[in-house]
Scaffold this active site. Structure first.
Site, PDB file in Angstrom:
ATOM      1  CB  CYS A 176       8.012   2.053   6.089  1.00  0.00           C
ATOM      2  SG  CYS A 176       6.656   1.979   7.259  1.00  0.00           S
ATOM      3  CE  LYS A 348      11.631  -3.049   7.834  1.00  0.00           C
ATOM      4  NZ  LYS A 348      12.448  -2.992   6.597  1.00  0.00           N
ATOM      5  CG  PHE A 412       1.300   2.301   5.300  1.00  0.00           C
ATOM      6  CD1 PHE A 412       1.400   1.085   4.653  1.00  0.00           C
ATOM      7  CD2 PHE A 412       0.832   2.311   6.607  1.00  0.00           C
ATOM      8  CE1 PHE A 412       1.033  -0.093   5.279  1.00  0.00           C
ATOM      9  CE2 PHE A 412       0.476   1.138   7.248  1.00  0.00           C
ATOM     10  CZ  PHE A 412       0.572  -0.066   6.591  1.00  0.00           C
TER      11      PHE A 412
END
Lengths: 426, 399
Positions: A176, A348, A412
């Protein structure tokens, strides 16, 4: 004369001369900026594939480019193509398939998808089939183009062909944080003097059933399906996961000297980038936030600025309980008391988590924020989380003079990247 | 062409190598196997008709002590994490948090392995379903394992190296087959040469023993089938002999290495990445010739070729290598082809050879493999991607 083209560390200053954006809100900077500052959401019910049985049935898919299902790399390629076209058109350099610098492309990992697997299976006469039978189907030669399409380098390769970028394009993934890493690689290449101009893009068109289910199984997604536009709620107490989304952004990066010499309009400066890997856990941040803190500090140090110089934080702000909490811990540790003076909002909340593209899209929006003197809000902020006392620019955009932004990306695999973006040099 | 010879550039040393392949584990095992005249280790049966070079059996506990960590990875990640550990050991920086905390990592990676049993079961279901979209959802929701999802992310090889070995300076993953290996090395090298980094861990891993990757290349008839035939031999392009391998290098500035008392195994003197327009005839051979000329062909130079065996690219590279007239060693004929990992593996073998002062023994399988006369001073490593991307590196004797 040369000094004005170098930063405090004597390195070439890297500026942005072109920006392109596509998200679920629409195509192009103008459309996206209008909706982002109006607090509109691009999140909607998924119609691309059946959603029966899914725990999450919403996403920020980009549905206005193809009428039929296409494979993820096709959509990722199309999204990046549109963003790059807009960016190079604005920059006024490298058009007509002749871009005079390298391509750094943040692209999602690629693999053959279920509709393709099914077509292969249909070639297999015996039932039940085993996986090895698919190799025989592959060897029939009926599906040759799939080899090129499903290579890991496929999307960047097609972009390099189309835009005539120099050398072998770099396809990269830092999960990400990928979009921010693409920009960082471009900044580093210009600072090394390898090139005067570079193209950085981040793209993601990979919302398909298995991708959605994989994130679902990691308990990363919100299940607030009833009102899609209200599902992504970064920093709110009732946040419960991110919304998968698609999009792309592209930046034309250029040495200040080169941009000035050709009289280009300068849209902003990439002052610095910082990164630090986290070795605590595959999907969770170190509880002491040391890697996040180190990453922010390295970005500030690389830019040669302090927290007092930062006017706004474009947060990673995914809307997962974990990310938003750790992001607060990290920024609170670095900014101390000053954090209460610094607005921090999450794009977001409106466009969802565009994954591989997020770092690039949010860097692009950070530049638009500086240009327009207006901060996009964090929407769906109706229940503040007392544990995260932040000025999230709740629900409504705010006019403000913004000269310098930190844009953060955390992914991640322990991936942390922060960018420092500023207005045109005085 | 990326020029590495700008003023003010620093030397870059290779101070650590970690290598595992079908020939064995570690540098000594490779040196012995490569000079012992033994045949390559291949398996033509297990994935027939496709031939692979299977990985030597490893005791993963030695580099990945926690079983829990091993369970969170699948083969590709375990191979890479293991080889990365060997490289850190070789450089003498394993378990040194003060160095690993500023070690910059670039991994050249593909992606994780499918669960073949699950995929086949789902397909068998879908073939008899009259609502396949719905059936697919049901099966995926019940059959996919969360750990597998993570094992499939490209950047999780790097993530696992951070977790298992504590490399945390930075973490970047490049994708894109052979070129990922070239550019990972080039960027790590360039950052150190330019003073943007002091020490880096760079490399990749490939698991050839998996049917999903064989499938990808079988789609375009690119794999070696039947029995083993040498690449750049009588039949120049016999198909790609996939090889399992993991290869990592520690690259370091001389200042950083000297300060901690480390010696170079060899010097990395340049890495170049290019992209021929392959739709035009002759461009690949011309690009390879240009790369060889840039790297230089002084006496004492050997070429370690990464020719893949894929049609088109391989013959073109052979043409350029023949014209150069240098002694060549075709690595695919020894360890197979490991895509993202091939270039780092060849760099490791080049550095190893230079530390021994001799090229690996010539094999009679290719007319290009002439004897190396006199001491080995330089090795030019070539990479011509099976589909796209050309690259080269120059490795020189240290000191």
């Amino acid at each position: 004369m040369a000094q004005i083209h170098n930063d405090k560390s004597g390195r070439p200053i890297v500026v942005v001369t072109g920006i392109g954006i596509v998200t679920s809100l629409g195509q192009g900077k103008a459309e996206n900026w209008k909706k982002l500052t109006a607090g509109e959401s691009g999140i909607h019910r998924i119609t691309r594939f059946p959603i029966e049985g899914m725990r999450t049935t919403i996403a920020g898919t980009v549905d206005f480019l193809f009428d039929e299902r296409v494979a993820a790399p096709n959509l990722s390629e199309k999204l990046a193509t549109l963003a790059i076209e807009e960016a190079i058109s604005e920059a006024g350099i490298g058009g007509n398939g002749d871009f005079p610098g390298p391509l750094f492309a943040a692209v999602p990992p690629v693999e053959i998808e279920w509709p393709e697997r099914k077509q292969l299976a249909e070639q297999v006469p015996n039932r039940p089939l085993v996986y090895h039978d698919l190799l025989g189907a592959a060897a029939t030669g009926k599906f040759r183009p799939w080899h090129q399409r499903f290579l890991f380098g496929s999307v960047a390769d097609a972009l390099a062909d189309r835009f005539g970028t120099r050398g072998q394009p770099i396809s990269l993934s830092t999960a990400c944080a990928s979009g921010a890493t693409a920009i960082q690689l471009g900044v580093e290449a210009i600072r090394r003097g390898e090139c005067d101009v570079a193209l950085a893009t981040g793209t993601d068109g990979s919302v398909h059933p298995e991708a959605l289910i994989r994130f679902s199984l990691l308990s990363a997604l919100t299940t607030a399906n009833d009102n899609p536009a209200e599902a992504s709620k970064p920093f709110a107490k009732n946040r419960d996961g991110f919304v998968m989304a698609e999009g792309a952004a592209a930046l034309v990066l250029e040495s200040y000297e080169h941009a000035r010499a050709r009289g280009a309009k300068i849209l902003g400066v990439l002052e610095g980038a910082g990164e630090m890997a986290d070795n605590f856990h595959r999907t969770r941040s170190s509880p002491d936030a040391k890697p996040i803190i180190g990453c922010i500090n390295r970005a500030l140090s690389d830019a040669g600025v302090t927290v007092a110089d930062v006017d706004y934080i474009n947060a990673h702000g995914t809307s997962t309980p974990e990310n938003d909490r750790m992001e607060h811990v990290g920024f609170a540790a670095v900014f101390g008391d000053h954090l209460k003076n610094v607005p921090i909002s999450s794009n977001k909340s409106m466009i969802g988590h565009t994954l591989t593209a997020a770092g690039a899209i949010e860097a692009a929006v950070s530049l638009l924020t500086i240009q327009n003197g207006r901060i996009p809000p964090t929407i769906n902020y109706n229940i503040p989380d007392p544990a995260l006392p932040l000025d999230v620019v709740p629900n409504v955009a705010r006019d403000a003079q913004v000269n310098r932004v930190i844009s953060s990306s955390f992914g991640f695999g322990g991936q942390n990247v922060c960018l420092v973006v500023a207005g045109e040099p005085a | 062409m990326h020029d590495d010879k700008r003023p003010g550039q620093r030397d870059v040393w290779i101070t650590g190598i970690g290598l595992v392949s079908s020939l064995g584990e570690g540098l000594d095992a490779h040196w012995a196997a490569l000079n012992g005249g033994s045949a390559p280790v291949t398996d033509a049966e297990r994935f027939a008709p496709y031939l692979v070079h299977p990985l030597v059996k490893l005791n993963y506990d030695q580099q990945i002590p926690k079983k829990g960590d091993q369970r969170q990875m699948e083969a590709w990640q375990r191979i890479g994490t293991y080889a990365a550990g060997l490289a850190l050991d070789s450089a003498g920086i394993a378990k040194t948090p003060e160095i690993l905390g500023h070690t910059d990592m670039i991994v050249a990676a593909g992606g994780g392995e499918r669960d073949f049993k699950v995929d086949a079961e789902i397909l068998n279901d879908l073939m008899v379903s009259n609502d396949w979209g719905r059936s697919l959802n049901e099966r995926l929701l019940s059959d996919l394992r969360p750990t597998l999802s993570l094992a499939q992310l490209s950047n999780l090889l790097a993530g696992n190296i951070s977790i298992v070995h504590g490399v945390t300076g930075s973490s970047r993953t490049f994708m894109g087959e052979e070129s990922a290996g070239v550019d990972a090395t080039r960027v790590a090298y360039s950052r150190i040469a330019a003073g943007q980094s002091e020490i880096g861990l760079v490399g990749g891993a490939y698991n050839a023993e998996r049917e999903d990757m064989l499938l990808l290349y079988a789609l375009n008839d690119l794999c070696m089938t039947g029995s083993f035939r040498p690449v750049l031999g009588d039949e120049a392009a016999p198909g790609i002999p996939s090889g399992s391998m993991g290869a990592f290098l520690v690259l370091e500035s001389p200042e950083h290495a000297t300060a901690r008392g480390a010696k170079p195994i060899a010097k990395l003197s340049g890495v170049w990445s290019e992209r021929a327009r392959r739709t035009e005839d002759g461009t690949v051979a011309a690009t390879v010739s240009k790369l060889l000329a840039t790297a230089g062909t002084a006496s004492g130079t050997a070429v370690y070729s990464g020719a893949t065996g894929a049609r088109g690219a391989t013959e073109a590279e052979g043409e350029a290598l023949k014209a150069a007239g240098l002694p060549v060693r075709v690595l695919a004929n020894r360890i197979g082809h490991g895509f993202e990992a091939q270039f780092p593996a060849m760099l490791g073998l080049a550095a190893l050879s230079l530390s021994h002062g001799a090229a690996i023994a010539a094999a009679p399988t290719s007319a290009l493999e002439t004897a190396q006369v006199g001491p080995l001073e330089r090795v030019v490593v070539t990479s011509v991607g099976h589909w796209r991307g050309e690259g080269a590196a120059l490795v020189e004797k240290a000191g």
